[in-house]
Write an enzyme that holds these catalytic residues in place. Structure first.
Site, short mmCIF file in Angstrom:
data_model
loop_
_atom_site.label_atom_id
_atom_site.label_comp_id
_atom_site.label_asym_id
_atom_site.label_seq_id
_atom_site.Cartn_x
_atom_site.Cartn_y
_atom_site.Cartn_z
N ASP A 59 -9.76 -0.74 7.31
CA ASP A 59 -10.35 0.43 8.09
C ASP A 59 -10.71 -0.19 9.47
O ASP A 59 -11.57 -1.04 9.22
CB ASP A 59 -11.16 1.19 7.17
CG ASP A 59 -10.81 2.06 6.13
OD1 ASP A 59 -9.65 2.52 6.48
OD2 ASP A 59 -11.46 2.37 5.29
N ARG A 79 0.88 -1.17 -0.05
CA ARG A 79 -0.10 0.10 0.03
C ARG A 79 0.75 1.23 0.11
O ARG A 79 1.61 1.52 0.88
CB ARG A 79 -0.90 -0.03 1.23
CG ARG A 79 -1.59 1.31 1.60
CD ARG A 79 -3.04 1.35 0.55
NE ARG A 79 -3.63 2.89 0.74
CZ ARG A 79 -4.22 3.17 1.62
NH1 ARG A 79 -4.70 2.38 2.53
NH2 ARG A 79 -4.81 4.58 1.72
N ARG A 94 -5.78 1.30 -4.72
CA ARG A 94 -4.80 0.51 -3.53
C ARG A 94 -4.70 -0.83 -3.93
O ARG A 94 -6.17 -1.58 -3.94
CB ARG A 94 -5.00 1.14 -2.25
CG ARG A 94 -6.40 0.93 -1.55
CD ARG A 94 -7.45 1.66 -1.78
NE ARG A 94 -7.21 3.00 -1.65
CZ ARG A 94 -7.46 3.85 -0.50
NH1 ARG A 94 -7.82 3.24 0.88
NH2 ARG A 94 -7.25 5.00 -0.59
N ASP A 137 -6.61 -1.76 1.55
CA ASP A 137 -7.24 -0.76 2.43
C ASP A 137 -7.85 -1.55 3.47
O ASP A 137 -8.62 -2.39 3.27
CB ASP A 137 -8.20 -0.02 1.97
CG ASP A 137 -8.66 1.35 2.81
OD1 ASP A 137 -7.61 1.58 3.48
OD2 ASP A 137 -9.69 1.59 2.61
N1 LIG Z 1 -11.33 4.18 11.97
C1 LIG Z 1 -10.11 4.49 11.19
N2 LIG Z 1 -9.73 3.52 10.29
C2 LIG Z 1 -8.60 3.55 9.71
N3 LIG Z 1 -7.94 4.60 9.67
C3 LIG Z 1 -8.30 5.92 10.53
C4 LIG Z 1 -9.32 5.48 11.33
N4 LIG Z 1 -9.63 6.78 11.83
C5 LIG Z 1 -8.71 7.60 11.51
N5 LIG Z 1 -7.74 6.96 10.60
C6 LIG Z 1 -6.69 7.56 10.24
O1 LIG Z 1 -6.88 7.90 8.72
C7 LIG Z 1 -5.56 7.87 7.97
C8 LIG Z 1 -5.91 7.58 6.79
O2 LIG Z 1 -6.32 6.34 6.24
P1 LIG Z 1 -6.51 5.85 4.78
O3 LIG Z 1 -5.15 6.38 3.98
O4 LIG Z 1 -6.71 4.55 4.85
O5 LIG Z 1 -7.90 6.62 4.31
P2 LIG Z 1 -8.70 6.16 3.15
O6 LIG Z 1 -8.90 4.66 3.39
O7 LIG Z 1 -7.90 6.56 1.87
O8 LIG Z 1 -9.94 6.79 3.26
P3 LIG Z 1 -11.02 6.67 4.18
O9 LIG Z 1 -10.67 6.91 5.76
O10 LIG Z 1 -12.41 7.50 3.95
O11 LIG Z 1 -11.65 5.02 4.12
C9 LIG Z 1 -4.66 6.74 8.67
O12 LIG Z 1 -3.44 7.21 8.79
C10 LIG Z 1 -5.40 6.57 10.05
O13 LIG Z 1 -4.64 7.11 11.22
N1 LIG Z 2 -15.83 0.83 -3.74
C1 LIG Z 2 -15.08 1.40 -2.89
N2 LIG Z 2 -14.81 2.86 -2.87
C2 LIG Z 2 -13.84 3.24 -2.15
C3 LIG Z 2 -13.10 2.40 -1.12
C4 LIG Z 2 -13.26 0.90 -1.11
O1 LIG Z 2 -13.11 0.46 -0.19
N3 LIG Z 2 -14.62 0.64 -2.10
N4 LIG Z 2 -12.28 2.92 -0.29
C5 LIG Z 2 -11.95 4.23 -0.20
C6 LIG Z 2 -11.11 4.80 0.73
O2 LIG Z 2 -11.02 4.04 1.73
C7 LIG Z 2 -12.45 5.28 -1.18
N5 LIG Z 2 -13.36 4.49 -2.05
#
Ligand SMILES: Nc1ncnc2c1ncn2[C@@H]1O[C@H](COP(=O)(O)OP(=O)(O)OP(=O)(O)O)[C@@H](O)[C@H]1O
Ligand SMILES: Nc1nc2c(c(=O)[nH]1)N=C(CO)CN2
Length: 161
Positions: free
Chosen positions: A101, A87, A96, A99
């Site tokens: 979360d 990643r 990516r 991912d």
């Molecule tokens: N609940 C959470 N889960 C994952 N990351 C988190 C969370 N809350 C805050 N973060 C922070 O968010 C930052 C960015 O995460 P990341 O790059 O995975 O975002 P993203 O996946 O692109 O977007 P999204 O957060 O919308 O899914 C991480 O460095 C992390 O510290």
């Molecule tokens: N369909 C889909 N779209 C996204 C996704 C994902 O996991 N699935 N994750 C994102 C940022 O975490 C942004 N957009």
């Protein structure tokens, strides 16, 4: 022990293989016990501008784990696994290989520079809610209510594989 919901997504390279490896690595991590793995959904990429039908499609799903780790330690574990799978953080919401979360940890509400719980955008994402609903139909998101109602209101496109 706490119960945590972790969402996975991948839209580059061999998505199935990456997800299978990531789920195995989560399951084998010290202090983590895998409780359930959702079905996998094929989903259109959601970007800042809305759904991007030209971007590679994602595979998405969730796992539920029981863990002795506190939430920040669990997040660090997930970020280590993301990095192992190549990643690279570039474009916001960019494509990516993997991912991971952290969606919910026993309904805990917190917000600091590293971690926000529940995940601030999960409530509106069918690509999180649909697989979560499959394995925990009565689940709720703190401050947002039952995920069944949230899933019914979410408009992003998800297709169960
Ligand atoms: N609940 C959470 N889960 C994952 N990351 C988190 C969370 N809350 C805050 N973060 C922070 O968010 C930052 C960015 O995460 P990341 O790059 O995975 O975002 P993203 O996946 O692109 O977007 P999204 O957060 O919308 O899914 C991480 O460095 C992390 O510290
Ligand atoms: N369909 C889909 N779209 C996204 C996704 C994902 O996991 N699935 N994750 C994102 C940022 O975490 C942004 N957009």
């Amino acid at each position: 022990m706490t119960r945590a919901v972790v969402a996975f997504g991948a839209n580059l390279d061999d998505r199935e293989a990456t997800i299978a490896a990531a789920v195995r690595e989560i399951a084998e991590a010290p202090g983590v016990e895998l409780v359930a793995v959702s079905p996998v959904y094929e989903t259109a990429a959601v970007k800042d501008s809305g759904v991007d039908l030209d971007a590679p499609r994602y595979l998405n799903g969730v796992v539920v784990v029981e863990t002795a780790l506190e939430p920040h330690a669990l997040l660090e574990l997930l970020q280590r696994i993301e990095l192992e799978h190549g990643r690279v953080r570039t474009e916001h919401w960019g494509d990516r290989t993997l991912d991971l979360d952290l969606i919910d940890v026993d309904g805990v509400v917190l917000d600091d520079e590293r971690l926000t719980l529940p995940h601030p955008r999960a409530w509106q994402r069918a690509f999180v809610l649909a697989p979560w609903l499959d394995i925990d139909p009565d689940a709720e998101l703190a401050g947002r209510g039952p995920i069944a109602a949230l899933r019914a209101a979410a408009t992003d496109e998800v297709v169960r594989r």
